[in-house]
Design an enzyme around this catalytic site. Structure first.
Site, PDB file in Angstrom:
ATOM      1  N   PHE A 280       0.847  -1.195   0.000  1.00 47.25           N
ATOM      2  CA  PHE A 280       0.000   0.000   0.000  1.00 47.25           C
ATOM      3  C   PHE A 280       0.880   1.242   0.000  1.00 47.25           C
ATOM      4  O   PHE A 280       1.818   1.347   0.801  1.00 47.25           O
ATOM      5  CB  PHE A 280      -0.880  -0.008   1.256  1.00 47.25           C
ATOM      6  CG  PHE A 280      -1.716   1.228   1.454  1.00 47.25           C
ATOM      7  CD1 PHE A 280      -2.958   1.355   0.853  1.00 47.25           C
ATOM      8  CD2 PHE A 280      -1.258   2.279   2.249  1.00 47.25           C
ATOM      9  CE1 PHE A 280      -3.734   2.500   1.047  1.00 47.25           C
ATOM     10  CE2 PHE A 280      -2.020   3.422   2.440  1.00 47.25           C
ATOM     11  CZ  PHE A 280      -3.262   3.529   1.831  1.00 47.25           C
ATOM     12  N   ASP A 366     -27.975 -20.092 -11.420  1.00 51.46           N
ATOM     13  CA  ASP A 366     -26.596 -19.776 -11.041  1.00 51.46           C
ATOM     14  C   ASP A 366     -25.729 -19.704 -12.300  1.00 51.46           C
ATOM     15  O   ASP A 366     -26.220 -19.546 -13.428  1.00 51.46           O
ATOM     16  CB  ASP A 366     -26.106 -20.824 -10.019  1.00 51.46           C
ATOM     17  CG  ASP A 366     -25.044 -20.286  -9.083  1.00 51.46           C
ATOM     18  OD1 ASP A 366     -23.874 -20.228  -9.511  1.00 51.46           O
ATOM     19  OD2 ASP A 366     -25.366 -19.909  -7.937  1.00 51.46           O
ATOM     20  N   LYS A 476     -27.240 -12.761  -7.527  1.00 52.97           N
ATOM     21  CA  LYS A 476     -26.147 -13.256  -6.682  1.00 52.97           C
ATOM     22  C   LYS A 476     -24.841 -12.761  -7.304  1.00 52.97           C
ATOM     23  O   LYS A 476     -24.530 -13.087  -8.448  1.00 52.97           O
ATOM     24  CB  LYS A 476     -26.185 -14.784  -6.646  1.00 52.97           C
ATOM     25  CG  LYS A 476     -25.034 -15.443  -5.892  1.00 52.97           C
ATOM     26  CD  LYS A 476     -25.268 -16.958  -5.872  1.00 52.97           C
ATOM     27  CE  LYS A 476     -24.093 -17.727  -5.324  1.00 52.97           C
ATOM     28  NZ  LYS A 476     -24.273 -19.184  -5.499  1.00 52.97           N
ATOM     29  N   ASP A 478     -21.060 -12.859  -7.397  1.00 55.62           N
ATOM     30  CA  ASP A 478     -19.995 -13.767  -6.975  1.00 55.62           C
ATOM     31  C   ASP A 478     -18.626 -13.161  -7.272  1.00 55.62           C
ATOM     32  O   ASP A 478     -18.501 -12.160  -8.007  1.00 55.62           O
ATOM     33  CB  ASP A 478     -20.175 -15.094  -7.731  1.00 55.62           C
ATOM     34  CG  ASP A 478     -19.581 -16.289  -7.014  1.00 55.62           C
ATOM     35  OD1 ASP A 478     -18.820 -16.098  -6.050  1.00 55.62           O
ATOM     36  OD2 ASP A 478     -19.885 -17.422  -7.439  1.00 55.62           O
ATOM     37  N   SER A 527     -18.425 -14.846  -2.471  1.00 55.13           N
ATOM     38  CA  SER A 527     -17.089 -14.922  -3.042  1.00 55.13           C
ATOM     39  C   SER A 527     -16.605 -16.336  -2.789  1.00 55.13           C
ATOM     40  O   SER A 527     -16.011 -16.619  -1.750  1.00 55.13           O
ATOM     41  CB  SER A 527     -16.162 -13.900  -2.374  1.00 55.13           C
ATOM     42  OG  SER A 527     -14.847 -14.065  -2.873  1.00 55.13           O
ATOM     43  N   GLY A 529     -18.474 -18.569  -1.868  1.00 54.64           N
ATOM     44  CA  GLY A 529     -19.036 -18.664  -0.526  1.00 54.64           C
ATOM     45  C   GLY A 529     -18.620 -17.460   0.279  1.00 54.64           C
ATOM     46  O   GLY A 529     -18.869 -16.318  -0.102  1.00 54.64           O
ATOM     47  N   ASP A 534     -18.310  -9.534   4.756  1.00 59.79           N
ATOM     48  CA  ASP A 534     -17.859  -8.409   5.572  1.00 59.79           C
ATOM     49  C   ASP A 534     -18.915  -7.315   5.564  1.00 59.79           C
ATOM     50  O   ASP A 534     -19.853  -7.329   4.771  1.00 59.79           O
ATOM     51  CB  ASP A 534     -16.506  -7.876   5.063  1.00 59.79           C
ATOM     52  CG  ASP A 534     -16.568  -7.431   3.613  1.00 59.79           C
ATOM     53  OD1 ASP A 534     -17.385  -6.535   3.297  1.00 59.79           O
ATOM     54  OD2 ASP A 534     -15.800  -7.953   2.782  1.00 59.79           O
ATOM     55  N   ASP A 548     -19.227 -22.131   0.439  1.00 66.90           N
ATOM     56  CA  ASP A 548     -19.513 -23.129  -0.598  1.00 66.90           C
ATOM     57  C   ASP A 548     -19.705 -24.504   0.017  1.00 66.90           C
ATOM     58  O   ASP A 548     -19.951 -25.470  -0.693  1.00 66.90           O
ATOM     59  CB  ASP A 548     -18.359 -23.177  -1.610  1.00 66.90           C
ATOM     60  CG  ASP A 548     -18.562 -22.156  -2.712  1.00 66.90           C
ATOM     61  OD1 ASP A 548     -19.653 -21.569  -2.786  1.00 66.90           O
ATOM     62  OD2 ASP A 548     -17.624 -21.943  -3.507  1.00 66.90           O
ATOM     63  N   GLU A 614     -39.790 -36.910   0.027  1.00 61.29           N
ATOM     64  CA  GLU A 614     -38.820 -35.840   0.313  1.00 61.29           C
ATOM     65  C   GLU A 614     -39.372 -34.475  -0.111  1.00 61.29           C
ATOM     66  O   GLU A 614     -39.150 -33.465   0.545  1.00 61.29           O
ATOM     67  CB  GLU A 614     -37.505 -36.123  -0.414  1.00 61.29           C
ATOM     68  CG  GLU A 614     -36.692 -37.218   0.257  1.00 61.29           C
ATOM     69  CD  GLU A 614     -35.531 -37.710  -0.596  1.00 61.29           C
ATOM     70  OE1 GLU A 614     -34.522 -38.135  -0.030  1.00 61.29           O
ATOM     71  OE2 GLU A 614     -35.635 -37.665  -1.850  1.00 61.29           O
TER      72      GLU A 614
HETATM   73  C1  DGJ Z   1     -18.962 -20.051  -6.245  1.00 65.83           C
HETATM   74  C2  DGJ Z   1     -20.252 -19.906  -5.466  1.00 65.83           C
HETATM   75  O1  DGJ Z   1     -20.025 -19.825  -4.119  1.00 65.83           O
HETATM   76  C3  DGJ Z   1     -21.172 -21.051  -5.830  1.00 65.83           C
HETATM   77  O2  DGJ Z   1     -22.334 -21.007  -5.049  1.00 65.83           O
HETATM   78  C4  DGJ Z   1     -21.501 -20.952  -7.283  1.00 65.83           C
HETATM   79  O3  DGJ Z   1     -22.214 -19.764  -7.523  1.00 65.83           O
HETATM   80  C5  DGJ Z   1     -20.225 -20.978  -8.108  1.00 65.83           C
HETATM   81  N1  DGJ Z   1     -19.271 -20.025  -7.659  1.00 65.83           N
HETATM   82  C6  DGJ Z   1     -20.521 -20.730  -9.558  1.00 65.83           C
HETATM   83  O4  DGJ Z   1     -19.400 -20.640 -10.319  1.00 65.83           O
END
Ligand code: DGJ
Length: 731
Positions: A280, A366, A476, A478, A527, A529, A534, A548, A614
């Site tokens: 930095f 997704d 979502k 990612d 990211s 998962g 943060d 994940d 189920e």
């Molecule tokens: C990482 C994510 O955490 C997963 O849930 C899924 O969206 C994959 N990436 C997709 O590439």
């Protein structure tokens, strides 16, 4: 409430249960005097002590008096290079190459309301809920100024800090380290608790006694990271859930960070937190300024639970914002573990059909719907629909899915690019890479240079078009790799040390734009998962895919760790198929649901592959979750056991603030032959109230708390039980 006593130059910041105090000394240094339980008034400055300490130097103005040293005084914003050898908050390179900087009091102001920081997320408050103290400090030689911000949110027991460094001189200054805060504590017999792990095993708590020297957690990955969260705690060695003093601090930031505690030679402790100084270097020209992100602190005199409750309230009500912050979130089904990249419209419609019947409210498509994205080696950067998979684009598919009664959401990863993409052909220089040095791949992808406005704006325009093409109610967001080869074609050599931070500012700018254009879309952060779980991201996305890892038993560990700072409403958590994709473990379906219910709740499986029984179970689980929703999302979260300690089960509880209802969840470990009887002890019930237990037995609150609920032993591994306790007059 912020009090200033002019005669003593004393600042006292009071929240409902805590007080924080510092004083301006005769030289103009800010000396910290107290952070702890609330006091009615008075000065703690009497605790400042001086002694002639060998090798602890004395400021010039002290003449030959040897008892005052910056090396031993507790400070709010310590100087560096002029006699304090503890971990600094500020390191600069002045125009003449010297590295010294010394901050002294100039002025202050107290304002109603909470400050905000331009371009960066912060906790917010209504005008009458918070006050701001700004203290201006200045280096007497170079004119460099530091404006210290203190936000006081009384009801929440939350004190926030941030810093603006302004170059009030005539020459450029390079900032090599700017921490957002410093807290000098007068004792060092303390435990430092951090939340660490790895991909698919995030935020596991680690507790150790402070040892002499510096102990530190940090991230230099460009993001907060799976490895260390930017929330940490300091506590009494014997502090626990409901006793002992503890302090938590969280950085409202999504990039590199550092949290350090130094146990000093004289048994004091210095805690600092802010952007990691690794690589930095931020140039500030005359008239320019640099802002360090916010840290929020909570002190609790009654153990971890009290601290967690305050963070939970503050994050839910004063950080997460927008339409979805308080609206009931939909129960979703995400296609990732159901289909990975292998889907088309027909498959999605089959999934949607079963999902709708089971009571799912939102189908999330997704990764894999865009460009040439049939695996993870291609397509990132090309944000247009793959019409081989989804003929006619999104609109026809979404219309059909909406007709089934489901909302529709999509996955994006805006910050990334694959070499095998149209975008890379057109703009290879938009990826972070160093000219002449082979770049580093991770998941076969590169990171786009979001420090450049034209880059994120281009990506945003593409995504905006897609989002506007159909009725999309959820996204979502990612981010699947760490930053390497950090160099920006847009900055000169001397400013490359700014790229990591400018990247985060670019990300926030795009998120801000997204929020303005699509205020009704529910954004879920991700990211890989929990790599960017943060407070910075929570400002824009009220929920984040926590990991994940969807295995219920592993989730017990990471959800436990996550709960120290982050409320249930932020924790993305789903029921997945068994054997589990990550651990290959088989757990009962109701255990998976009981665990996922301590989060936003959803499914991550192909309902077409479930049996009718189920699917019925799935419907019942969704109904149960909806019934418990308010209690789970806004109730007080109690950790009844620590899953990292040996024991027959893990248990936690959601309790209505007025004590009228409580949901106790228990998940057992591996079954043992001829096992001892086990009992779970609820916490925080109204002692005199009568509660029904799962609508049947009637028991007093105190009897339940001290006698506990005997757990049935039906054998079998990983069993879940839920006990709904309802105060009788409410049932
Ligand atoms: C990482 C994510 O955490 C997963 O849930 C899924 O969206 C994959 N990436 C997709 O590439």
């Amino acid at each position: 409430m912020i009090c200033y006593q002019d005669d003593q130059r004393l600042f006292t910041l009071h929240t409902k249960n805590t007080s924080y105090q510092f004083v301006v000394d005769a030289h103009g240094y800010l000396l910290h005097t107290y952070y702890g339980p609330r006091v009615g008034g008075g000065s703690f400055a009497y605790r400042l002590r001086e002694a002639d300490r060998g090798f602890s130097p004395n400021p010039n103005a002290e003449g030959h008096t040897r008892t005052f040293s910056l090396d031993t005084q507790p400070q709010e914003f310590p100087s560096s290079g002029v006699g304090d050898f503890r971990i600094p908050v500020l390191e600069v390179e002045n125009a003449d190459g010297s590295r010294a900087v010394e901050m002294r009091y100039v002025s202050h102001s107290i304002k109603q309301g909470k400050y905000s920081l331009e371009g960066m997320p912060t906790f917010f408050a209504k005008e009458d809920e918070a006050q701001t103290l700004e203290v201006v400090l200045q280096d007497p030689v170079t004119g460099l100024r530091a404006v210290l911000y203190y936000g006081v949110m009384e009801e929440l027991d939350l004190i926030t800090r941030a810093v603006r460094i302004e170059n009030g001189g005539t020459k450029p200054v390079a900032l090599n380290r700017v921490m957002s805060m410093c807290l000098d504590l007068d004792r060092a017999e303390l435990d430092f608790i951090t939340f660490d792990g790895r991909h698919t095993a995030e935020r596991h708590p680690h507790r150790r006694r402070l040892a002499p020297g510096i102990q530190q957690v940090s991230s230099i990955r460009g993001t907060t990271s799976h490895q260390h969260n930017n929330f940490v705690m300091l506590c009494d060695p014997d502090a626990g859930e409901h006793h002992g003093q503890c302090m938590g601090a969280v950085l409202v930031y999504s990039g590199n960070f550092e949290a350090s505690v130094e146990r000093t030679q004289f048994e004091t402790a210095r805690f600092t937190m802010g952007i990691s100084p690794w690589q930095f270097r931020f140039m500030v020209e005359p008239g320019e300024s640099f802002v360090a992100p916010e840290v929020a602190m909570v002190f609790s005199n009654q153990g971890f639970a009290g601290m967690s409750h305050q963070f939970h309230r503050a994050i839910r009500n004063n950080l997460c914002n927008g339409t979805w912050a308080h609206r009931r979130r939909p129960v979703l089904l995400n296609t990732w573990e159901a289909a990975y990249f292998d889907f088309d419209s027909d498959k999605l419609l089959d999934i949607a059909g079963h999902a709708a019947k089971a009571g799912i409210e939102l189908l999330v498509m997704d990764d894999g719907w865009f460009g040439k994205r049939n695996d993870d080696k291609a397509g990132l950067g090309d944000w247009f629909v793959n019409e081989e998979k989804l003929p006619g684009g999104l609109a026809p598919l979404v219309e059909k899915i909406n007709a089934m009664g489901l909302d529709f959401g999509i996955w994006i990863e805006p910050e990334m690019i694959n070499e095998d993409s149209q975008l890379y052909k057109e703009h290879p220089d938009w990826a972070l890479q160093i000219p002449g040095r082979p770049f580093t791949r991770s998941r076969s992808q590169l990171v786009l240079d979001f420090s450049r406005e034209e880059v994120w704006k281009h990506v945003y325009a593409q995504i905006k078009k897609v989002l506007s093409s159909a009725n999309i109610t959820y996204v979502k967001w990612d981010m699947n790799r760490s930053l390497t080869d950090v160099w920006s074609a847009a900055l000169p050599a001397g400013r490359q040390g700014e790229v990591y931070h400018r990247y985060v500012l670019g990300l926030y700018a795009m998120l801000e734009q997204f929020r303005k254009d699509f205020p009704n879309i529910l954004l879920e952060g991700c990211s890989g998962g929990g790599g960017r779980f943060d407070c910075g991201m929570l400002y824009y996305s009220p929920q984040i895919w926590a990991s994940d890892n969807t295995d219920a038993m592993d989730r017990l560990l990471l959800q436990y760790g996550t709960s120290f700072c982050y409320p249930v409403s932020t924790v993305g958590s789903h029921v997945s198929a068994v054997p589990n994709e990550q651990t290959h473990r088989i757990t009962p379906m109701n255990t998976r649901a009981a665990v996922a219910m301590s989060g936003t709740f959803g499914y991550e499986l192909d309902p077409c592959k479930l049996t009718d029984e189920e699917r019925n179970t799935m419907s019942l689980q969704i109904e149960t979750f909806k019934e418990y929703y308010d209690l789970i999302q806004t109730g007080l979260y109690e950790r009844l056991t620590n899953p990292f300690e040996p024991g027959p089960f893990t248990a936690w509880q959601h309790t209505a603030e007025d004590g009228s209802r409580a949901l106790v969840t228990v998940v057992t470990g591996m079954a043992r032959s001829n096992a001892a009887f086990t009992t779970v002890y609820p916490y925080g019930l109204l002692p005199d109230a009568i509660y029904t237990v799962n609508g049947k037995e009637e028991m007093r609150g105190d009897v339940l708390m001290y006698g506990g609920i005997p757990l049935p032993n039906e054998g079998g591994d990983y069993r879940a039980m839920q006990f709904m306790l309802v105060r009788k007059s409410e049932s």
